[in-house]
Design an enzyme around this catalytic site. Structure first.
Site, mmCIF file in Angstrom:
data_model
loop_
_atom_site.group_PDB
_atom_site.id
_atom_site.type_symbol
_atom_site.label_atom_id
_atom_site.label_comp_id
_atom_site.label_asym_id
_atom_site.label_seq_id
_atom_site.Cartn_x
_atom_site.Cartn_y
_atom_site.Cartn_z
ATOM 1 C CG HIS A 261 -1.801 1.150 1.397
ATOM 2 N ND1 HIS A 261 -3.128 1.136 1.061
ATOM 3 C CD2 HIS A 261 -1.558 2.413 1.860
ATOM 4 C CE1 HIS A 261 -3.669 2.325 1.311
ATOM 5 N NE2 HIS A 261 -2.735 3.121 1.804
ATOM 6 C CD GLU A 262 1.542 3.504 3.816
ATOM 7 O OE1 GLU A 262 1.694 4.621 3.286
ATOM 8 O OE2 GLU A 262 0.509 3.200 4.471
ATOM 9 C CG HIS A 265 0.272 6.277 -0.399
ATOM 10 N ND1 HIS A 265 -0.722 7.079 -0.892
ATOM 11 C CD2 HIS A 265 -0.294 5.555 0.612
ATOM 12 C CE1 HIS A 265 -1.850 6.843 -0.208
ATOM 13 N NE2 HIS A 265 -1.613 5.922 0.702
ATOM 14 C CD GLU A 291 -5.428 6.001 0.812
ATOM 15 O OE1 GLU A 291 -5.714 4.805 0.730
ATOM 16 O OE2 GLU A 291 -4.468 6.420 1.475
HETATM 17 ZN ZN ZN Z 1 -2.971 5.201 2.141
#
Ligand code: ZN
Length: 498
Positions: A261-262, A265, A291
């Site tokens: 997830h990160e 980003h 997101e």
């Molecule tokens: Zn996030």
């Protein structure tokens, strides 16, 4: 005009330097800073914010922006974007009294520290007075801006430009119609649950995290992976993007999927146009688009069977006792296990938006003056019961679970749900150019990254979220892509064999 343009770039340099310094203090506070540093840190942040406020909000800057706005045709695209962003920032803080603005920056540093202790000790009452002050500031802020419409619109717009309560209401209603029956039908399936008694050595988990982030395209010479209580990403510049994760030895999924997830980003920040340098335009355009980048990697790719067709052998090699005897289909079902639960950050992809709806409804009520701070724990329990059918036994597992409110991040939660919906729309657009599943099966992210860089990453803040979506997909935001994606995913999961 040349002189004015130079002044614009100078302003950009000064403000970006201050943002850089503030982010570094923030990074430190979330990773290494000792607890006792909180007062000095709050004073430091207050000092930087005052400097930021005074640099941006003054007659000279206002005149400069006005002159540039009147002479748009002399400006490059980049310069026009800078003027637009500074004008937005100017308008959003100029009406706040300087003292109140700086005091608020100090307040949120303190309040997040108080929240941390309150969560640890299940003590909502100790946090309540701080939350009251944060909310009072936000209500004043809405009043100062005086944009009309629903009061909560102002806060939504701060996170996702153009988003209103009317849009969000419609979006969440569509999601709810789909998710509730979908959760019911999945719960009747033969789901796979990983045992909570199994141990996954942390050194192996670390190897997996580093391996995957590099495979996905993270530039290791332009970022780091560290540890913190809650995973997050912070970007100082495109060449210094820092992410964190948290390892639990009885739960491999937590660190694995938060790292993916990160990384999503981080890839956004690392692939912003190099020419922007250290600038106000050199970061993601909105929380929702950000997101979408983390979620497309975490869920659409990282929780797909195609991804694991490629990477499951590595998983089995790193954890032979745990997965040596588990076949791919069972592993795939296990990482996609669906069950209504209490904790947002541990929620599965299907029930996740329900956690967001609870927060959205409560925030809306706060800013409609329909609920008082001391009533929040009970309201939280009621909403969880009605949306998810579960009730937290403690406030630590309930209203105190998220850091956001202590930091004044109201209007932020909807961007998580929007991110998932944007991600599905981006994936279908990508599929028109090349076969995404084939790339995932090969573990080859080059086409995917090129598409994301060309259509989203490179622009930074020079395009609004709405422009990004339209230009990248050829249409406006359409939540039906997410609905189709999630229904199709779970329909095939329990029908097919792989
Ligand atoms: Zn996030």
């Amino acid at each position: 005009m040349k002189k004015h343009i130079e002044q614009l770039h100078e302003l950009d340099q000064q403000l970006s330097a201050l943002t850089y310094a503030q982010s570094l203090v923030e990074w430190d506070s979330l990773t290494l800073a000792p607890k006792k540093s909180v007062n000095a840190r709050a004073a430091c942040i207050e000092g930087i914010s005052t400097f930021y406020f005074n640099t941006l909000v003054n007659e000279k800057t206002d005149d400069l922006l006005r002159t540039l706005e009147l002479n748009k045709s002399y400006l490059s695209q980049i310069e026009q974007s800078k003027v637009m962003i500074f004008r937005d920032d100017y308008d959003s803080i100029a009406k706040i009294p300087a003292k109140e603005f700086s005091a608020y920056q100090g307040l949120v540093v303190e309040s997040s520290q108080v929240w941390e202790n309150a969560k640890k000790n299940n003590d909502f009452d100790s946090f309540a007075p701080f939350l009251e002050k944060v909310i009072a500031f936000k209500k004043n802020y809405i009043g100062y801006l005086d944009l009309g419409g629903h009061p909560y619109d102002t806060l939504l717009n701060d996170n996702e430009k153009g988003l209103t309560v009317a849009d969000a209401d419609a979006f969440f209603a569509t999601l709810q119609e789909t998710i509730v029956p979908l959760v019911q039908s999945i719960s009747k399936q033969d789901q796979v649950i990983f045992s909570e008694n199994e141990k996954y050595p942390i050194v192996q988990q670390e190897k997996l995290s580093s391996y995957l982030m590099e495979k996905l395209g993270f530039r290791m010479d332009g970022g780091v992976l560290a540890r913190s209580e809650h995973p997050f990403t912070i970007n100082l510049s495109r060449d210094d993007v820092r992410i964190t994760t948290h390892y639990y030895d009885n739960d491999f999924m937590s660190a694995l999927f938060s790292t993916i997830h990160e990384t999503g980003h981080a890839l956004y920040e690392q692939n912003i146009n190099e020419k922007f340098g250290l600038s106000v335009i050199a970061t993601g355009t909105s929380m929702g688009i950000h997101e979408s980048q983390s979620r497309i990697f975490e869920n659409n790719f990282g929780k797909s069977v195609e991804f694991w067709k490629c990477f499951y052998p590595i998983m089995q090699e790193l954890f032979p006792n745990q997965f040596g005897q588990t076949n791919l289909l069972n592993y795939y079902k296990g990482i996609n296990y669906v069950k209504p639960s209490l904790i947002r950050i541990e929620a599965d992809e299907v029930t996740y938006p329900l956690h967001i709806m609870v927060r959205y409804e409560i925030e809306k009520m706060i800013f409609e003056d329909k609920v008082k701070v001391n009533e929040l724990p009970e309201l939280w329990r009621e909403k969880y019961k009605s949306y998810l059918g579960v009730v937290p036994q403690t406030d630590s597992l309930g209203v105190l679970q998220d850091v956001h409110w202590s930091e004044g991040l109201f209007g932020y939660f909807p961007s998580y749900a929007l991110g998932s919906a944007y991600a599905a729309q981006f994936e279908q657009a990508m599929n028109k150019q090349f076969n995404v599943n084939e790339c995932l099966e090969k573990g080859d992210f080059s086409n995917i990254l090129t598409w994301l860089r060309d259509n989203i990453h490179q622009y930074g803040r020079t395009k609004t979220p709405k422009q990004i979506i339209f230009d990248a997909t050829g249409e406006n935001f359409n939540p039906n892509y997410f609905i189709q994606y999630i229904q199709e995913k779970y329909r095939t999961m329990y029908q097919k064999t792989y």
